[in-house]
Design a protein around this motif. Structure first.
Motif, mmCIF file in Angstrom:
data_model
loop_
_atom_site.group_PDB
_atom_site.id
_atom_site.type_symbol
_atom_site.label_atom_id
_atom_site.label_comp_id
_atom_site.label_asym_id
_atom_site.label_seq_id
_atom_site.Cartn_x
_atom_site.Cartn_y
_atom_site.Cartn_z
ATOM 1 N N GLU A 60 0.813 -1.218 0.000
ATOM 2 C CA GLU A 60 0.000 0.000 0.000
ATOM 3 C C GLU A 60 0.845 1.267 0.000
ATOM 4 N N THR A 61 2.041 1.193 0.508
ATOM 5 C CA THR A 61 2.925 2.358 0.560
ATOM 6 C C THR A 61 4.108 2.241 -0.392
ATOM 7 N N ALA A 62 4.254 1.102 -1.057
ATOM 8 C CA ALA A 62 5.380 0.779 -1.936
ATOM 9 C C ALA A 62 6.683 0.616 -1.172
ATOM 10 N N ALA A 63 6.651 0.767 0.148
ATOM 11 C CA ALA A 63 7.873 0.647 0.940
ATOM 12 C C ALA A 63 8.374 -0.791 1.008
ATOM 13 N N GLY A 64 7.467 -1.755 0.939
ATOM 14 C CA GLY A 64 7.877 -3.145 1.066
ATOM 15 C C GLY A 64 8.685 -3.642 -0.111
ATOM 16 N N ALA A 65 8.241 -3.323 -1.330
ATOM 17 C CA ALA A 65 8.995 -3.729 -2.516
ATOM 18 C C ALA A 65 10.379 -3.089 -2.501
ATOM 19 N N ARG A 66 10.434 -1.826 -2.129
ATOM 20 C CA ARG A 66 11.716 -1.123 -2.069
ATOM 21 C C ARG A 66 12.640 -1.784 -1.039
ATOM 22 N N ALA A 67 12.070 -2.141 0.118
ATOM 23 C CA ALA A 67 12.872 -2.762 1.171
ATOM 24 C C ALA A 67 13.410 -4.121 0.729
ATOM 25 N N MET A 68 12.595 -4.894 0.024
ATOM 26 C CA MET A 68 13.051 -6.209 -0.423
ATOM 27 C C MET A 68 14.157 -6.077 -1.463
ATOM 28 N N ILE A 69 14.018 -5.125 -2.374
ATOM 29 C CA ILE A 69 15.057 -4.926 -3.385
ATOM 30 C C ILE A 69 16.353 -4.456 -2.736
ATOM 31 N N GLU A 70 16.225 -3.512 -1.801
ATOM 32 C CA GLU A 70 17.420 -3.006 -1.127
ATOM 33 C C GLU A 70 18.089 -4.074 -0.266
#
Length: 264
Positions: A141-151
Motif C-alpha cells: 500500500e505504501t510501496a515501501a515493502g517492494a523497495r525494502a526487499m530490493i534493497e
C-alpha cells in the motif's frame, strides 16, 4: 505441470479448501499495516515450514520460499500481505480484531492463495519440473515493502524468473471467475502537493494569502481533468484523498497539503 493439471488440480484445491478458509479468516482477523506485518510473516513462515519448505526473510517482513525441482523454467509468484488503516464494519464473524486496521484490499486472500499455490506443486513434484519462487511482499500500500526487499538483495538471493505472476483480486460475483481481453488493472501514482500562502489571524483575512481557499480551488479544478480533458471512452481517475491545512478556527495557515491518487 500439465501432468499435475491432468491429475485433477481442481480436486487438490477442493481438498485444501478447509485449510485455506481457516487460514484466510485468521489473517483477516489479525491484519497488520505496511512493513509492520510481523505476526503475518511469522504465520506464513510456519505454514511453509509445515510443508517442509525453507524460507528466508527479505526486507524485514518479506518472506520468500524457493522450490527447486530439476530443470525447467523459473516462475515467480507474488502476493502482498499488508492491510489498510480502516475500521472494519462488515459484521463478519471473523471481523478484524485490530481497531482501525482492516484487510479491505484483499491481501489476506492474496497470501492464502499463494500458500495454496505453493502447497499443491510442493506435494506433487512428479507433475512438473523447474523452479517455483513464492514472494510474500510487505508494504504494497505504501510501496515501501517492494523497495525494502530490493534493497535487501532480493534480486541476488533468488533465481532470476522467466515469468512473474503478481495477481490482485477484483470484486466480482461469488463463485465466479471474471476475465476480459486486454488490460484489467491500472497504473497507480500518488502525489503530494504543498500550496504555500501567507498566514494571518482569522479576523484579518485581507492580510493573508489563504492556502485553504487556494487548495479548495485546486481540488475543484482537478475534478474537471477527467470530465473535461480526457477523451470520452479513455480510462483515467484523479482522486484527492486528503486535504490538510491549519490547526485552529481563528488562524489562517500559511500552507495546505493535498494528497492525490492518479490511475491510468
Amino acid at each position: 505441470m500439465s501432468e499435475l493439471l491432468g491429475a485433477g488440480l481442481a480436486d487438490q484445491v477442493a481438498r485444501h479448501l478447509p485449510w485455506l478458509r481457516d487460514l484466510y479468516r485468521h489473517l483477516h482477523r489479525h491484519p497488520e499495516l505496511s512493513v509492520a506485518e510481523h505476526a503475518t510473516a511469522d504465520q506464513i513462515e510456519r505454514e511453509l515450514t509445515a510443508l517442509g519448505l525453507e524460507s528466508q526473510r527479505i526486507g524485514g517482513t518479506g518472506v520468500v520460499a524457493v522450490i527447486g525441482n530439476g530443470e525447467g523454467p523459473t516462475v515467480l509468484a507474488r502476493a502482498d500481505i499488508d492491510a489498510l488503516p480502516m475500521q472494519e464494519g462488515t459484521g463478519l464473524d471473523y471481523v478484524s480484531q485490530t481497531p482501525g486496521v482492516m484487510h479491505a484490499c484483499g491481501h489476506d486472500a492474496h497470501a492464502v492463495a499463494l500458500l495454496g499455490a505453493v502447497r499443491v506443486p510442493s506435494e506433487h513434484r512428479e507433475g512438473w519440473s523447474g523452479t517455483y519462487i513464492a514472494v510474500f511482499q510487505p508494504g504494497e500500500e505504501t510501496a515501501a515493502g517492494a523497495r525494502a526487499m530490493i534493497e535487501d538483495g532480493l534480486r541476488d538471493r533468488v533465481p532470476t524468473p522467466d515469468v512473474a505472476l503478481s495477481q490482485h483480486v477484483m470484486p466480482t460475483a461469488a463463485k465466479t471467475i471474471g476475465t476480459v481481453t486486454g488490460p484489467v488493472l491500472s497504473a497507480d501514482e500518488s502525489l503530494r502537493i504543498t500550496i504555500h500562502g501567507r498566514g494571518a489571524h482569522g479576523s484579518m483575512p485581507h492580510t493573508s494569502v489563504d492556502p485553504v481557499v487556494l487548495a479548495s480551488s485546486v481540488v475543484l479544478r482537478l475534478q474537471t481533468i477527467v470530465s473535461r480533458e480526457v477523451e470520452p471512452g479513455q480510462f483515467a481517475v484523479v482522486a484527492v484523498g486528503a486535504l490538510t491545512a491549519g490547526t485552529m478556527a481563528n488562524i489562517i495557515p500559511d500552507a495546505a497539503e493535498l494528497l492525490l491518487n492518479i490511475r491510468t
